[in-house]
Design a protein around this motif. Structure first.
Motif, PDB file in Angstrom:
ATOM      1  N   LEU A 136      21.818   0.915   8.684  1.00 43.82           N
ATOM      2  CA  LEU A 136      20.482   0.321   8.590  1.00 43.82           C
ATOM      3  C   LEU A 136      20.115  -0.383   9.890  1.00 43.82           C
ATOM      4  N   THR A 137      21.052  -1.151  10.427  1.00 39.08           N
ATOM      5  CA  THR A 137      20.804  -1.865  11.683  1.00 39.08           C
ATOM      6  C   THR A 137      20.461  -0.895  12.792  1.00 39.08           C
ATOM      7  N   GLU A 138      21.182   0.187  12.881  1.00 42.16           N
ATOM      8  CA  GLU A 138      20.955   1.177  13.924  1.00 42.16           C
ATOM      9  C   GLU A 138      19.592   1.850  13.751  1.00 42.16           C
ATOM     10  N   LEU A 139      19.229   2.136  12.507  1.00 40.33           N
ATOM     11  CA  LEU A 139      17.957   2.804  12.244  1.00 40.33           C
ATOM     12  C   LEU A 139      16.775   1.890  12.587  1.00 40.33           C
ATOM     13  N   LEU A 140      16.886   0.602  12.213  1.00 44.64           N
ATOM     14  CA  LEU A 140      15.777  -0.327  12.425  1.00 44.64           C
ATOM     15  C   LEU A 140      15.632  -0.748  13.878  1.00 44.64           C
ATOM     16  N   LYS A 141      16.720  -0.652  14.622  1.00 46.57           N
ATOM     17  CA  LYS A 141      16.745  -1.212  15.975  1.00 46.57           C
ATOM     18  C   LYS A 141      15.630  -0.659  16.859  1.00 46.57           C
ATOM     19  N   GLY A 142      15.370   0.615  16.724  1.00 45.46           N
ATOM     20  CA  GLY A 142      14.393   1.213  17.638  1.00 45.46           C
ATOM     21  C   GLY A 142      12.988   1.299  17.109  1.00 45.46           C
ATOM     22  N   LEU A 143      12.733   0.765  15.898  1.00 49.13           N
ATOM     23  CA  LEU A 143      11.400   0.905  15.313  1.00 49.13           C
ATOM     24  C   LEU A 143      10.366   0.036  16.026  1.00 49.13           C
ATOM     25  N   THR A 144       9.175   0.594  16.200  1.00 50.11           N
ATOM     26  CA  THR A 144       8.017  -0.156  16.684  1.00 50.11           C
ATOM     27  C   THR A 144       6.863   0.116  15.716  1.00 50.11           C
ATOM     28  N   THR A 145       5.760  -0.556  15.919  1.00 52.88           N
ATOM     29  CA  THR A 145       4.610  -0.317  15.039  1.00 52.88           C
ATOM     30  C   THR A 145       4.015   1.071  15.260  1.00 52.88           C
ATOM     31  N   ASP A 146       4.391   1.744  16.338  1.00 52.89           N
ATOM     32  CA  ASP A 146       3.966   3.139  16.522  1.00 52.89           C
ATOM     33  C   ASP A 146       4.608   4.043  15.479  1.00 52.89           C
ATOM     34  N   ASP A 147       5.699   3.571  14.863  1.00 53.15           N
ATOM     35  CA  ASP A 147       6.373   4.338  13.813  1.00 53.15           C
ATOM     36  C   ASP A 147       5.814   4.007  12.431  1.00 53.15           C
ATOM     37  N   TYR A 148       4.695   3.282  12.384  1.00 56.21           N
ATOM     38  CA  TYR A 148       4.082   2.874  11.121  1.00 56.21           C
ATOM     39  C   TYR A 148       2.783   3.635  10.880  1.00 56.21           C
ATOM     40  N   GLU A 149       2.374   3.661   9.627  1.00 61.74           N
ATOM     41  CA  GLU A 149       1.108   4.270   9.238  1.00 61.74           C
ATOM     42  C   GLU A 149       0.331   3.294   8.365  1.00 61.74           C
ATOM     43  N   THR A 150      -0.981   3.428   8.385  1.00 59.97           N
ATOM     44  CA  THR A 150      -1.844   2.624   7.518  1.00 59.97           C
ATOM     45  C   THR A 150      -2.414   3.523   6.441  1.00 59.97           C
ATOM     46  N   LEU A 151      -2.257   3.100   5.197  1.00 60.68           N
ATOM     47  CA  LEU A 151      -2.681   3.896   4.054  1.00 60.68           C
ATOM     48  C   LEU A 151      -3.615   3.069   3.189  1.00 60.68           C
ATOM     49  N   LEU A 152      -4.765   3.636   2.845  1.00 58.93           N
ATOM     50  CA  LEU A 152      -5.688   3.010   1.902  1.00 58.93           C
ATOM     51  C   LEU A 152      -5.558   3.737   0.577  1.00 58.93           C
ATOM     52  N   THR A 153      -5.240   2.997  -0.474  1.00 64.88           N
ATOM     53  CA  THR A 153      -5.034   3.625  -1.781  1.00 64.88           C
ATOM     54  C   THR A 153      -5.865   2.949  -2.853  1.00 64.88           C
ATOM     55  N   GLY A 154      -6.008   3.641  -3.975  1.00 62.90           N
ATOM     56  CA  GLY A 154      -6.658   3.094  -5.149  1.00 62.90           C
ATOM     57  C   GLY A 154      -5.868   3.468  -6.394  1.00 62.90           C
ATOM     58  N   LYS A 155      -6.315   2.951  -7.526  1.00 58.67           N
ATOM     59  CA  LYS A 155      -5.680   3.241  -8.817  1.00 58.67           C
ATOM     60  C   LYS A 155      -4.214   2.819  -8.868  1.00 58.67           C
ATOM     61  N   SER A 156      -3.849   1.762  -8.155  1.00 55.80           N
ATOM     62  CA  SER A 156      -2.461   1.285  -8.204  1.00 55.80           C
ATOM     63  C   SER A 156      -2.229   0.514  -9.495  1.00 55.80           C
ATOM     64  N   THR A 157      -0.985   0.524  -9.945  1.00 59.03           N
ATOM     65  CA  THR A 157      -0.605  -0.217 -11.156  1.00 59.03           C
ATOM     66  C   THR A 157       0.508  -1.224 -10.882  1.00 59.03           C
ATOM     67  N   ALA A 158       1.051  -1.246  -9.671  1.00 61.76           N
ATOM     68  CA  ALA A 158       2.179  -2.117  -9.347  1.00 61.76           C
ATOM     69  C   ALA A 158       1.722  -3.549  -9.126  1.00 61.76           C
ATOM     70  N   ASP A 159       2.568  -4.503  -9.533  1.00 56.16           N
ATOM     71  CA  ASP A 159       2.389  -5.907  -9.177  1.00 56.16           C
ATOM     72  C   ASP A 159       3.129  -6.110  -7.865  1.00 56.16           C
ATOM     73  N   PHE A 160       2.420  -6.021  -6.770  1.00 54.33           N
ATOM     74  CA  PHE A 160       3.063  -6.016  -5.458  1.00 54.33           C
ATOM     75  C   PHE A 160       3.769  -7.332  -5.139  1.00 54.33           C
ATOM     76  N   THR A 161       3.365  -8.437  -5.797  1.00 55.71           N
ATOM     77  CA  THR A 161       3.972  -9.734  -5.491  1.00 55.71           C
ATOM     78  C   THR A 161       5.272  -9.963  -6.249  1.00 55.71           C
TER      79      THR A 161
END
Length: 711
Positions: A136-161
């Motif tokens: 896990l440490t090795e995988l996370l070490k090189g991550l930047t926000t360029d490796d992220y995506e933004t997703l807009l969703t609807g109809k969710s049922t999860a309690d995210f908190t």
């Protein structure tokens, strides 16, 4: 349709927060840095067309600052809408985009922004063996926000908190356990690009007013220009043509003036003589700055306002700060009314700290009148005057706890009658308990006046510096206010301070007693019985509630004030009560007596002569660093304010050393050694026992020793 809930996960100073809103006017209150602006920003990222583009540009600074390592975690902003309109077009929008179908129609809808690692990264996380921390440490070490995506969703049922739900969706970083499912259905489905909620709603944000003059000068931020642009698009060009022709004629007439023409020629010739033909401007004109084009003509318009009745109208920069802010706010509200007239499916008005430089009466009137039909209004504020007229059911309290910010709803779980009782009680003075870090409830004027004075003079620090609001409940029962402080509502410490009213003189009936004495004994016995009953009731009320504590004066506050060692303060105040020398002499002897029957009756008689509040003011004037704080008051203060900051304690020790004042009792080298240890303690370099070892011999019996016991 209105926003009923906002859930924030790992967004800026919110680890996980749940804000609840109702129809009509809602209020968000909280101290500086508690996240009010960040909560507004979260809402705007999803609903404000001007901010939507920033939803796709989140970066590492947007992650919760309490995360040890943001890499791999998700930012989630979730809006829930209730009472979705049954209009066919609106139903179609939410039915295909974000709505939750109930009984064949959409009554509730969710709209979420999820900033998460890309699918490839999530797949690699899911492929890790459980417990593989090195992987896990090795995988996370090189991550930047360029490796992220933004997703807009609807109809969710999860309690995210819910932390357990978060682990199911995102993963357990401690156990290295990540889901294989890349797009769990509980987060909802992607919202089609063709469906834009921002185009279907009316949304206006009025930002906190820092520099109104600069706002009026900006082409993009000028609210007057925004209004004029919206109106100019509706004016027939044929109507504008005569005006623009007049402006052209005016400019031509000015340019044609002999003096203007001559000056223009002289400027051009002087430039040629100085710089040569090659470097001279290609053209040069002296003309009016009034533009002839319709758009630019509107841009040149300025607002002039008269604040007084002398017929003078000044520009915005000439107005008072409050006047300029009120004009700016007015124009933004008018902008909202213009947008609302377009018949959007929902109307949202967000106003950030509208009270800046505005008179308290205007604040209350403004809040009371800003109720538009079919519009949800959300304020953020520091103003106790606005919070006084806020509906407690529509209040969210933001509280800062280190790097973590939490959101509380003070009316959660209360009955309608309880809510009405609290609402009647919270005036502008007492509503500051909603803003405080902790609260002490007292029942009389004497405590309200004297306790702050004692703390300031004896400890060298104010209750405000400790973040404590001392609230006088007067005739309101403690329970009617203390019910706010609870795991389900406001998670702040509240100390209840009251009297047991125990008898301090012989109350045994005696046949020889006069009717007056007999009546005094009966009254004292009744008060003592009521005190015991109050103690039993309050102890039962607070049972199991870790946010409440109770602290009792054995008799009354005035009597405990004398018993704690403050007889000379009261003696000094005798002259403000009595003028007759024999009475003054008798009162002095009574107050200096060690018999509670004598000094108790005397202090209560003095307090009753002109009222307890007035007498408390006289005592407060005479309190010094040599005065004493009753133990139960100290206990209440440092139970409410917990934990006691080491730095604050070091400042108190420094103050006590400086005010000790007698080098024979406290040599300078000893004082310096104690202060050095206090500094070390504040930095965490020594513990409480080591500090006490040097403090106790230097200041034996001092109040600071007692305070140290609360650390």
């Amino acid at each position: 349709m209105h926003i009923s809930r906002v859930q924030l996960v790992n967004f800026r100073n919110f680890e996980r927060a749940n804000a609840v809103f109702n129809t009509g006017v809602n209020t968000i209150i909280g101290e500086n840095g508690s996240g009010k602006s960040n909560l507004f920003r979260a809402i705007r990222l999803l609903l404000d067309a001007d901010q939507l583009r920033w939803a796709f540009r989140l970066d590492e600074t947007d992650f919760h600052r309490g995360l040890k390592n943001w890499r791999g975690h998700w930012i989630i902003i979730s809006l829930e809408f209730s009472e979705v309109s049954h209009d066919e077009a609106i139903q179609a929008l939410f039915l295909h985009g974000t709505g939750v179908i109930e009984d064949g129609a959409v009554g509730r809808a969710t709209y979420n922004l999820i900033f998460r690692p890309s699918a490839a990264v999530r797949a690699r996380l899911g492929a890790l063996e459980e417990g593989d921390q090195a992987g896990l440490t090795e995988l996370l070490k090189g991550l930047t926000t360029d490796d992220y995506e933004t997703l807009l969703t609807g109809k969710s049922t999860a309690d995210f908190t819910d932390p357990d739900v978060y682990k199911e969706l995102v993963g357990d970083f401690n156990e290295v356990r990540f889901p294989v499912e890349l797009n769990p259905p509980t987060i909802g489905g992607p919202v089609p690009r063709a469906l834009s909620i921002t185009k279907e709603i009316c949304f206006t944000f009025v930002q906190a007013l820092r520099d109104v003059v600069s706002e009026f000068q900006g082409q993009r931020t000028n609210p007057l220009l925004t209004l004029l642009r919206s109106k100019s698009g509706e004016i027939d060009p044929v109507t504008l043509e005569p005006i623009t022709e007049k402006v052209k004629d005016l400019n031509a007439a000015i340019e044609g003036l002999p003096d203007v023409s001559e000056i223009r020629s002289d400027i051009r010739q002087t430039i040629r003589d100085a710089a040569g033909e090659t470097y001279s401007p290609a053209s040069l004109s002296v003309r009016s700055a009034v533009p002839a084009e319709a758009e630019r003509l509107f841009q040149s318009l300025r607002l002039f306002v008269g604040e007084t009745e002398d017929d003078y109208e000044g520009a915005i920069h000439e107005l008072s700060l409050g006047g300029a802010n009120l004009i700016y706010l007015t124009l933004k509200l008018l902008e909202f009314k213009y947008q609302k007239a377009k018949q959007a499916c929902a109307n949202f008005l967000l106003i950030e700290e509208p009270e800046a430089h505005i008179h308290t009466h205007i604040q209350k009137t403004l809040f009371d009148r800003l109720t538009y039909s079919d519009t949800q209004v959300i304020y953020s504020t520091h103003s106790t005057h606005i919070s006084e007229v806020s509906n407690i059911e529509n209040v969210n309290i933001l509280v800062r706890n280190g790097a973590l910010c939490e959101v509380y709803q003070p009316a959660t779980g209360l009955e309608a009658g309880e809510i009405r009782s609290i609402q009647r009680y919270l005036d502008a003075v007492r509503s500051n308990l909603l803003f405080a870090k902790s609260v002490i409830l007292v029942e009389g004027d004497a405590e309200e006046i004297l306790v702050p004075a004692l703390v300031k003079e004896v400890l060298g620090i104010s209750l405000d510096e400790l973040g404590i609001s001392l609230i006088n409940i007067r005739s309101t029962g403690f329970e009617n206010v203390a019910m706010l402080f609870h795991d389900d509502r406001i998670r702040k410490r509240c100390a209840i301070v009251t009297d047991l009213d125990a008898c301090f003189f012989n109350t045994n009936p005696n046949p020889a007693d006069s009717e007056t004495v007999a009546k005094q004994k009966r009254k004292a016995l009744g008060s003592a019985a009521a005190g015991v009953e109050r103690q039993t009731r309050l102890n039962t009320f607070k049972a199991g509630n870790t946010w409440l504590s109770t602290h009792y004066a054995q008799c009354t506050f005035e009597l405990e004030f004398i018993r704690s060692g403050n007889a000379e303060v009261a003696v000094d105040a005798i002259g403000a009560i009595y003028v007759d020398p024999p009475t003054i002499q008798q009162a002095t002897e009574d107050l200096r007596s060690t018999d509670p029957a004598r000094f108790g009756k005397r202090i209560l008689t003095m307090a009753g002569n002109h009222g307890k509040g007035w007498f408390a003011i006289q005592l407060a004037k005479r309190v010094t660093f040599k005065s004493h704080i009753p133990h139960y008051i100290l206990e209440a203060i440092f139970t409410a304010h917990r934990p006691l900051s080491r730095a604050i304690l070091a400042n108190m020790i420094d103050y006590r050393l400086k005010t000790h004042g007698d080098p024979a009792l406290l040599p300078s080298d000893v004082a310096a050694e104690v202060l050095a240890h206090a500094v070390q303690f504040s930095h965490g370099e020594i513990d409480r026992a080591a500090l006490l070892a040097v403090l106790a011999p230097a200041l034996p019996g001092d109040v600071i020793i007692e305070v140290l016991g609360f650390v």
